[in-house]
Design an enzyme around this catalytic site. Sequence first.
Site, PDB file in Angstrom:
ATOM      1  CB  CYS A  55      43.554 -16.854  13.821  1.00  0.00           C
ATOM      2  SG  CYS A  55      43.219 -15.023  14.193  1.00  0.00           S
TER       3      CYS A  55
HETATM    4  N1  LIG Z   1      39.682 -11.613  13.133  1.00  0.00           N
HETATM    5  C1  LIG Z   1      40.168 -12.351  14.134  1.00  0.00           C
HETATM    6  O1  LIG Z   1      39.349 -12.931  14.770  1.00  0.00           O
HETATM    7  C2  LIG Z   1      41.536 -12.087  14.664  1.00  0.00           C
HETATM    8  C3  LIG Z   1      42.085 -12.537  15.869  1.00  0.00           C
HETATM    9  C4  LIG Z   1      43.532 -12.321  16.365  1.00  0.00           C
HETATM   10  C5  LIG Z   1      44.355 -11.821  15.325  1.00  0.00           C
HETATM   11  N2  LIG Z   1      43.846 -11.249  14.186  1.00  0.00           N
HETATM   12  C6  LIG Z   1      44.859 -10.861  13.293  1.00  0.00           C
HETATM   13  O2  LIG Z   1      44.540  -9.193  13.389  1.00  0.00           O
HETATM   14  C7  LIG Z   1      44.945  -8.807  12.113  1.00  0.00           C
HETATM   15  C8  LIG Z   1      43.735  -8.146  11.409  1.00  0.00           C
HETATM   16  O3  LIG Z   1      42.878  -9.039  11.296  1.00  0.00           O
HETATM   17  P1  LIG Z   1      41.108  -8.516  10.855  1.00  0.00           P
HETATM   18  O4  LIG Z   1      40.470  -9.963  11.265  1.00  0.00           O
HETATM   19  O5  LIG Z   1      40.855  -7.410  11.857  1.00  0.00           O
HETATM   20  O6  LIG Z   1      41.181  -8.454   9.468  1.00  0.00           O
HETATM   21  P2  LIG Z   1      40.182  -7.579   8.482  1.00  0.00           P
HETATM   22  O7  LIG Z   1      40.445  -8.211   7.238  1.00  0.00           O
HETATM   23  O8  LIG Z   1      38.908  -7.927   9.130  1.00  0.00           O
HETATM   24  O9  LIG Z   1      40.787  -6.149   8.690  1.00  0.00           O
HETATM   25  C9  LIG Z   1      41.725  -5.415   8.050  1.00  0.00           C
HETATM   26  C10 LIG Z   1      41.466  -4.234   7.821  1.00  0.00           C
HETATM   27  O10 LIG Z   1      42.768  -3.489   7.356  1.00  0.00           O
HETATM   28  C11 LIG Z   1      42.619  -2.651   6.160  1.00  0.00           C
HETATM   29  N3  LIG Z   1      43.639  -2.434   5.423  1.00  0.00           N
HETATM   30  C12 LIG Z   1      44.466  -3.544   4.736  1.00  0.00           C
HETATM   31  N4  LIG Z   1      45.593  -2.619   3.981  1.00  0.00           N
HETATM   32  C13 LIG Z   1      45.420  -1.585   4.778  1.00  0.00           C
HETATM   33  C14 LIG Z   1      46.666  -0.515   4.763  1.00  0.00           C
HETATM   34  N5  LIG Z   1      47.670  -0.698   4.005  1.00  0.00           N
HETATM   35  N6  LIG Z   1      46.207   0.638   5.364  1.00  0.00           N
HETATM   36  C15 LIG Z   1      45.058   0.852   5.832  1.00  0.00           C
HETATM   37  N7  LIG Z   1      44.178  -0.379   6.066  1.00  0.00           N
HETATM   38  C16 LIG Z   1      44.445  -1.292   5.306  1.00  0.00           C
HETATM   39  C17 LIG Z   1      41.383  -3.556   5.294  1.00  0.00           C
HETATM   40  O11 LIG Z   1      40.564  -2.584   4.406  1.00  0.00           O
HETATM   41  C18 LIG Z   1      40.455  -4.163   6.470  1.00  0.00           C
HETATM   42  O12 LIG Z   1      39.651  -3.158   6.591  1.00  0.00           O
HETATM   43  C19 LIG Z   1      45.531 -10.083  11.292  1.00  0.00           C
HETATM   44  O13 LIG Z   1      46.866 -10.129  11.410  1.00  0.00           O
HETATM   45  C20 LIG Z   1      44.830 -11.307  11.889  1.00  0.00           C
HETATM   46  O14 LIG Z   1      45.602 -12.410  11.568  1.00  0.00           O
HETATM   47  C21 LIG Z   1      42.671 -11.556  13.787  1.00  0.00           C
END
Ligand SMILES: NC(=O)c1ccc[n+]([C@@H]2O[C@H](COP(=O)([O-])OP(=O)(O)OC[C@H]3O[C@@H](n4cnc5c(N)ncnc54)[C@H](O)[C@@H]3O)[C@@H](O)[C@H]2O)c1
Length: 446
Positions: A287
């Site tokens: 992030c």
């Molecule tokens: N991790 C954090 O602490 C956090 C905090 C706030 C916001 N975010 C935001 O939330 C969003 C997700 O982050 P995350 O950490 O959960 O990511 P992550 O990589 O842990 O999870 C994302 C998931 O989406 C799946 N994916 C990718 N493309 C796909 C598709 N087309 N269809 C279905 N599944 C698909 C991936 O396989 C993965 O399992 C991002 O935008 C991130 O910036 C993350």
Amino acid sequence: MTQSTAAVQETPASTHSIALADKIRAKTARVGIVGLGYVGLPLAVEYANAGYTVVGIDLQASKVDAINRGESYVQDVPTHEVKELVAAGKLTATSDFSIVSTLDTVNICVPTPLRKTKDPDMSYIVSATEEIAKYFQAGMLVILESTTYPGTTDELVRPMLERDGLRVGEDFFLCFSPERVDPGNPNFQTKNIPKVVGGTTAECTRMGALFYSQALEKVVPVSSTQVAEMVKLLENTFRMINIGLVNELAIMCGRMGINVWEVIDAAATKPFGFMPFYPGPGLGGHCIPIDPFYLSWKSKQAGIEARFIELAGYVNGQMPHFVVEKVQNALNDDGKALKGSRVHLLGVAYKRDIDDVRESPALDIIHLLQRRGAEVSYTDPFVPVVKLDGLNMQTQDVSAAAEADCVVIVTDHSGFDYRAIIDGAKLIVDTRNALKKFSSEKIIRL
Ligand SMILES: NC(=O)c1ccc[n+]([C@@H]2O[C@H](COP(=O)([O-])OP(=O)(O)OC[C@H]3O[C@@H](n4cnc5c(N)ncnc54)[C@H](O)[C@@H]3O)[C@@H](O)[C@H]2O)c1
């Protein structure tokens, strides 16, 4: 549920709106979560716990299989919870988007990385929305949760769903809601972190707020998707810039022989107008190092240069170099050269007590040390292997610290026995003030 005071104007509800609101209240709405990662899995579990039938959709077969076996792979989600929900038929997972035709709501939680050029990579949002659009029908609520630039929901996602004459706000409902999850935080998790939500129309906001209020403790409606998108960018930009400020202060204090940690702790005793941020080896995670560049990219299009962001990005990006210089100087003072020395990192995760190495400054530090000829190893109880950025390393027993010429504390995991580490080590560069309580000539603080 508590709702804040933001304006949600009353508009006449459409038939689709009445039907969907009834299903959400009765908990008969079928909930879909696209992307079962750090954000999506905790959300899916929260809705299943609240009594909804939840389907997770992820392209990674290993995650889908793990969920269907009742196993969690996200540290903050206990496996026993997933197991119970799967056994009760409340939670399932699939890679097949055709399931969308059976759903009433879809939350999109896919990654939003930056390209090498620091431009937003929208490909995950686009491909997930394209798949959803194939099976989309009237009466559905879609909420984008992936962090992104202001305008994404309205300019990119909305046109993909508004096909076949479906009208947003009447035939379907579209919102953006920033995800604020803080992995490893024992006090704040998905359920008790206030949830900001903004819709394309007032009816969309109302539907989004109703949806979140069923499973989460506090909902904060805002007037548009753009406001909701900007909220997240403000929060993370605020952190990034303040961390940049204290990192620069740490470099200044280093030159002046002042202990920056003591300065910050003393300043933090001011009961108003000051919030402590701490220096460190550099930014990490999915992030803080990334999201502000979504804002600077968008603001450039509006003709405004995001100078604070660029500057903080530069200062924070210098920190791994600063750490390596500290290591080099410490070794030189000890009569050794960095080239050929053994340097052992304690912690490679980007922050304390978590297993995530994405964007971790440890990776840069390892590369820089290796480039200068050091032999590098690490211990991280949360990260058994590092296979990223061209690295292929395995964690060592912590006793390896005693054999190294210099130990670098990159991540201050609470499980490390710092007393024993100080006793065994020859030299320690502490980038996190993990050794605050100890005094020893071996310790070099940031
Ligand atoms: N991790 C954090 O602490 C956090 C905090 C706030 C916001 N975010 C935001 O939330 C969003 C997700 O982050 P995350 O950490 O959960 O990511 P992550 O990589 O842990 O999870 C994302 C998931 O989406 C799946 N994916 C990718 N493309 C796909 C598709 N087309 N269809 C279905 N599944 C698909 C991936 O396989 C993965 O399992 C991002 O935008 C991130 O910036 C993350």
